[in-house]
Design an enzyme around this catalytic site. Structure first.
Site, short mmCIF file in Angstrom:
data_model
loop_
_atom_site.label_atom_id
_atom_site.label_comp_id
_atom_site.label_asym_id
_atom_site.label_seq_id
_atom_site.Cartn_x
_atom_site.Cartn_y
_atom_site.Cartn_z
N GLY B 16 0.83 -1.20 0.00
CA GLY B 16 0.00 0.00 0.00
C GLY B 16 0.87 1.25 0.00
N ASP B 92 6.46 -7.73 4.90
CA ASP B 92 6.16 -6.30 4.93
C ASP B 92 6.90 -5.65 3.77
OD1 ASP B 92 5.40 -3.75 5.74
OD2 ASP B 92 7.11 -3.53 7.06
N PRO B 94 7.90 -2.15 1.57
CA PRO B 94 7.95 -0.70 1.72
C PRO B 94 7.03 0.02 0.74
CG PRO B 94 9.93 -1.51 0.67
CD PRO B 94 9.15 -2.71 1.06
N ASN B 147 -7.80 1.43 6.36
CA ASN B 147 -7.21 1.66 7.68
C ASN B 147 -7.48 3.09 8.19
OD1 ASN B 147 -5.66 1.13 9.97
ND2 ASN B 147 -3.72 1.63 8.96
N ASP B 150 -10.46 5.22 12.66
CA ASP B 150 -10.60 6.09 13.85
C ASP B 150 -10.46 7.56 13.47
OD1 ASP B 150 -7.97 5.01 13.27
OD2 ASP B 150 -7.22 6.09 15.03
N GLY B 460 7.27 -5.78 -46.43
CA GLY B 460 6.72 -4.49 -45.98
C GLY B 460 5.28 -4.68 -45.55
N LYS B 466 4.22 -3.53 -52.30
CA LYS B 466 5.02 -4.69 -52.71
C LYS B 466 4.53 -5.30 -54.03
CE LYS B 466 4.03 -6.97 -49.03
NZ LYS B 466 3.18 -5.94 -48.46
N SER B 534 5.60 -10.95 -44.99
CA SER B 534 6.64 -11.68 -44.24
C SER B 534 7.14 -10.88 -43.02
CB SER B 534 7.81 -12.07 -45.15
OG SER B 534 8.24 -11.01 -45.97
#
Lengths: 266, 641
Positions: B16, B92, B94, B147, B150, B460, B466, B534
């Site tokens: 995260g 964990d 980083p 998270n 609160d 091509g 061609k 081709s």
């Protein structure tokens, strides 16, 4: 833990050992004669069908307990190991400003530097595990070391899909950690299953046993009645004390182990 | 911490955006499962006080001094805990961008992931980048935790807003999170127990959700792959060691080794210590084994064994969905060391087909370079044929890493979509074939005619000109007295190649047959002009190998937009509508020639100029040296007329 999980750990460690042997030369293994490095030796015998194909190095401070030396000589004979003993420089030569136990541990770091200078190893196999210590939890399986043996832990190479760093510049080397994913209890369960010999000091005598083996001046036994491997496993299933709590050098200051490892300690 | 016998270990990575509370969540998980060793909680309390902070749960994990002082996680760390009879390993990772290589190192080992999103800040750049990488690394078991509830007063509305924002991004990268859990890691709400502050949430707390995840299974049901790690000599025995990456291997199995195409049968699976009588006859994916073979074929590290009937593809070119970690950008033409299981070889970046912005999923086609921590789709090329599996067929063998100065600098997953397997094109099917020599040589034919046969291979994009040029050149050469013939793409598909479609394999076969026919014509003394798209370099190179001294690659060059504008057969229009799949230049790659003998630009020159250029080139190459002066006279006359 089922056998299947131990099988998985074994397969992975064998893969790592074979990878190191194929990719890095010259290669050696550090042998502290403790339970972890004995397990490592056993895995090497499995990986290479009976014979350990590289030298086994003991960094000797001549301060190990006598049982350790007896055990060493017996196993060297039984398993036909190519043992190289490197005597560590005396404590008087160590940095006087270090706390006493850290200073004693530094002797091994210096011994290691000497053997690296002498034999120019490009790879060293070690039996460290992530669960031993929070600094070791951050290790890579193949971990490069600089010229002075130092560990640049802030700048570690990526390690993905079992593709490792196997090249290092002149004078540098790679530490290989085949037991990194193992826990203390895994090692004991495996030791039990495979009947790997261990130094008898791990078993309780008069209510005390060694949980981790180190030099006699800086390692102390714990209170325990576990006198067989089964009893040790049972004890570990409920313990809440750190494995290395009997190793005084880890606890002298908040970051003493970090400093030791940055400087090249195992 | 009553540890009973547990059966399986689950590895969870926690990812995260920086500061969204990953380390705090882990500290809390350990505390709530009673997994802290004696003294660790007190140690953390003391360390928190010393820095004047309130309780910093993350100190439990951020063990490097530097991390504690800056309060960021630098490297990935792993820690064990047990909950309800199951062992867990927490990885964990980083959150800082500059430590992305550490996040990837951690996430690549995980079975499942927890994506942490801050309820106040919502989805941020690293939230998206981490989620995208989880998807690339193949992690499908993902739960989201919202998270710091609160801090938003445990507000259900805020939860719903952040949850829907997160889910809509995850959906766009094919991740469907199993749960979206509102939590407060600091206060312990909805971690081990429900707590009281989040009554309105009717789901389970984090630990119960983790209990529902499964450890990754080894790909047992996939085709067997056994990459050779090493070869050991044990007395008389030669033991081939390695890890079985997928499937099952048994003694008696007939193996095919790639890319060598050697075959042999497994005689034993070696074991140590000696099991006295009970022989191992079967090995499963994940096992590190050693085998012996019935024949002394050449085998070395990097070769890959498969069942005889289900080998990997062989190719020199393939696509990779890649993440880049080096500070030096990845550029077209750069060469890196590549590893694919135990195989290693140099690889060239042929093109960067798509550069993807992982924070909003916008992309840019045909990019010049890929910077650090960016993601792209690239085409890679090797010098020789190598064994390749698509990631979607085999996640263990369908991925590569690149190295720069010994360090892993990038990695990614392989896609073989649009590429042909080159294996079946290599050998005669029957072994009872003996070549007969001609009594007439190429040189004798050439001497009589004054010029030699040759192959002039026009390549091509569709619409580059061609066929138009080939027919005009044929006419011009004929009028100058040469024997010449055009093999044209659509014409040949009406006859010789009527049985072929447009799958990569059929396209390769189409070109192989044309290569063979044009070589026969050139041997017979004709000037053969071919007009085929081709698109693959490998196919054109194979045509060249048939008659290398008289093969001339002519690149008919016009930009994709010019060709699409001309669209003489209306094909681009159809392809854009999705009526044609695998259309070269749009949905299928065109690999332009690297060193063509001649390049004709049909965008800036008119048809006559182009025809003249080609005719001049052909004449100067087919005429025998002694006739040199005659050619010039011939031309001068033609010009005078």
């Amino acid at each position: 833990m089922t056998d299947r999980y131990l099988d998985e750990l074994e397969e992975r460690s064998i893969y790592i050992l074979r990878e190191a042997y194929s990719q890095i030369k010259p290669l050696g293994m550090l042998w502290s004669i403790g339970k972890d490095s004995n397990t490592l030796l056993w895995l090497a015998r499995k990986a290479f069908y009976g014979k350990v194909p590289f030298p086994v190095i003991q960094l000797d401070t001549q301060m190990e307990l006598p049982e350790v030396y007896t055990f060493r000589d017996q196993l060297v004979k039984d398993w036909e190991l190519d043992l190289k003993i490197e005597l560590c420089p005396p404590e008087e030569e160590m940095d006087k400003t270090l706390p006493p136990a850290t200073r004693a541990a530094t002797r091994k770091t210096e011994g290691l530097k000497n053997i690296l200078l002498k034999d120019a190893y490009k790879g060293l196999i070690l039996g460290i595990r992530r669960d031993e210590q929070s600094m070791r939890a951050k290790e890579r399986v193949f971990s490069p070391r600089s010229l002075d043996g130092g560990w640049d832990f802030k700048n570690q190479p990526a390690e993905i899909w079992d593709q490792y760093k196997t090249q290092s510049p002149d004078g540098c080397h790679i530490r290989i950690h085949p037991l990194l994913a193992w826990t203390e209890i895994d090692v004991w369960r495996y030791t039990h299953r495979e009947k790997i010999p261990v130094v008898p000091l791990y078993f309780s005598r008069d209510g005390q046993r060694y949980r981790s083996l180190g030099e006699k001046n800086i390692t102390f036994p714990i209170e325990s009645n576990a006198s067989t491997i089964e009893e040790i496993i049972k004890e570990l299933e409920t313990t809440k004390t750190s494995e290395r709590s009997g190793r005084t050098m880890d606890c002298e200051s908040e970051d003493s182990f970090e400093k030791l490892r940055s400087g090249g300690y195992m | 911490m009553a540890r009973k016998k547990t059966t399986e270990k689950l590895r969870i990575v926690i990812v995260g955006h920086v500061d969204h509370g990953k380390s705090t969540l882990i500290g809390r998980l350990l505390y709530d499962t009673d997994s802290l060793l004696d003294g660790r909680f007190e140690e953390m309390e003391a360390a928190s006080k010393k820095r004047g902070d309130i309780m910093e749960w993350s100190f439990l994990l951020d063990s490097f001094q530097a991390e504690r002082d800056q309060a960021v996680t630098i490297d990935t760390t792993q820690i064990n805990f047990v909950h309800e009879d199951r062992d867990y390993v927490i990885i964990d990772a980083p959150g800082h961008t500059e430590f992305l290589r550490n996040m990837i190192s951690g996430a690549a080992q995980a079975d499942a992931a927890l994506l942490v999103v801050d309820a106040e800040e919502g989805v941020q750049e690293q939230t998206k980048r981490h989620a995208y990488l989880l998807s690339m690394l193949g992690l499908r078991q993902v739960a989201v935790v919202i998270n710091k509830m609160d801090k938003v007063g445990y507000d259900i509305k805020r939860y719903e807003t952040v949850a829907s924002e997160t889910v809509s991004f995850l959906k766009s990268i094919n991740i469907s999170p199993s749960k979206i859990i509102p939590i407060s890691a600091r206060n312990g709400d909805m971690i081990a127990t429900r707590g009281e502050a989040l009554e309105w949430y009717d789901g389970k707390p984090v630990l119960d959700v983790l209990g529902g995840f499964d450890p990754s299974r080894l790909p047992l049901a996939r085709d067997m792959r056994f990459p050779v790690q090493d070869v050991y000599r044990l007395g008389e025995k030669r033991v081939i060691v390695g890890r079985l990456e997928s499937g099952i291997l048994r003694t008696g199995d007939k193996l095919l080794f790639s890319p060598t195409d050697e075959e042999a049968t497994v005689t034993s699976i070696e074991q140590w210590p000696d099991t006295k009588g009970t022989k191992k006859i079967e090995a499963k994916a994940g096992e590190s084994i050693g085998i012996t073979l019935d024949k002394p074929i050449f085998v070395e590290r990097g070769h890959s064994a498969s069942a005889y009937t289900t080998p990997p593809m062989l190719s020199k070119v393939f696509r990779v969905h890649l993440f880049w970690l080096s500070k030096n950008p990845l550029k077209v033409g750069n060469i890196y060391k590549m590893r694919l299981n135990t195989f290693e070889c140099p690889v060239t970046i042929q093109s960067i087909d798509r550069h993807i912005n992982t924070s909003d999923l916008s992309f840019q086609d045909k990019a010049g370079q890929v910077g650090r921590n960016e993601v792209a789709e690239v085409t890679l090329r090797t010098a020789d044929l190598i064994a390749l599996d698509s990631y979607q067929d085999n996640y263990r063998t369908g991925r590569v890493v690149l190295y720069e100065e010994g360090d892993v600098c990038g990695g990614g997953t392989i896609s073989m979509k649009g590429y042909a397997d080159q294996r079946r094109l290599r050998k005669p099917k029957s072994e009872n074939i003996t070549k007969v020599d001609h009594l007439l040589s190429y040189e004798r034919r050439a001497t009589r005619e004054g010029y030699g046969g040759g192959i002039f291979w026009l390549t091509g994009l569709s619409g580059s000109g061609k066929s138009t040029l080939a027919m005009k050149v044929e006419q011009a050469l004929f009028e100058k007295g040469y024997q010449t013939y055009v093999l044209d793409g659509d014409n040949v598909r009406h006859g010789l190649n009527v049985d072929l479609g447009f799958s990569p394999e059929d396209r390769a076969e189409n070109i192989r047959r044309v290569g063979e026919v044009s070589s026969l014509m050139a041997h017979a003394g004709l000037i053969c002009i071919t007009a085929f798209i081709s698109p693959y370099r490998s196919d054109r190179n194979r045509a060249r190998e048939i008659f290398p001294d008289h093969f001339h690659e002519i690149s008919i060059n016009a930009s994709l937009s010019a060709c699409e504008k001309r669209d003489p057969k209306g094909l681009y229009k159809k392809a854009r509508k999705g009526e044609i799949s695998d259309f070269t230049g749009l949905s299928s790659p065109y690999e332009a020639p690297e060193n063509p003998e001649l390049t004709i630009n049909t965008e800036d020159n008119d048809i006559e100029t182009c025809v003249t250029q080609i005719v001049k080139y052909i004449e100067s190459n087919v005429k025998l040296a002694t006739q040199e002066s005659n050619i010039e006279n011939f031309e001068e006359k033609a010009l005078a007329n």
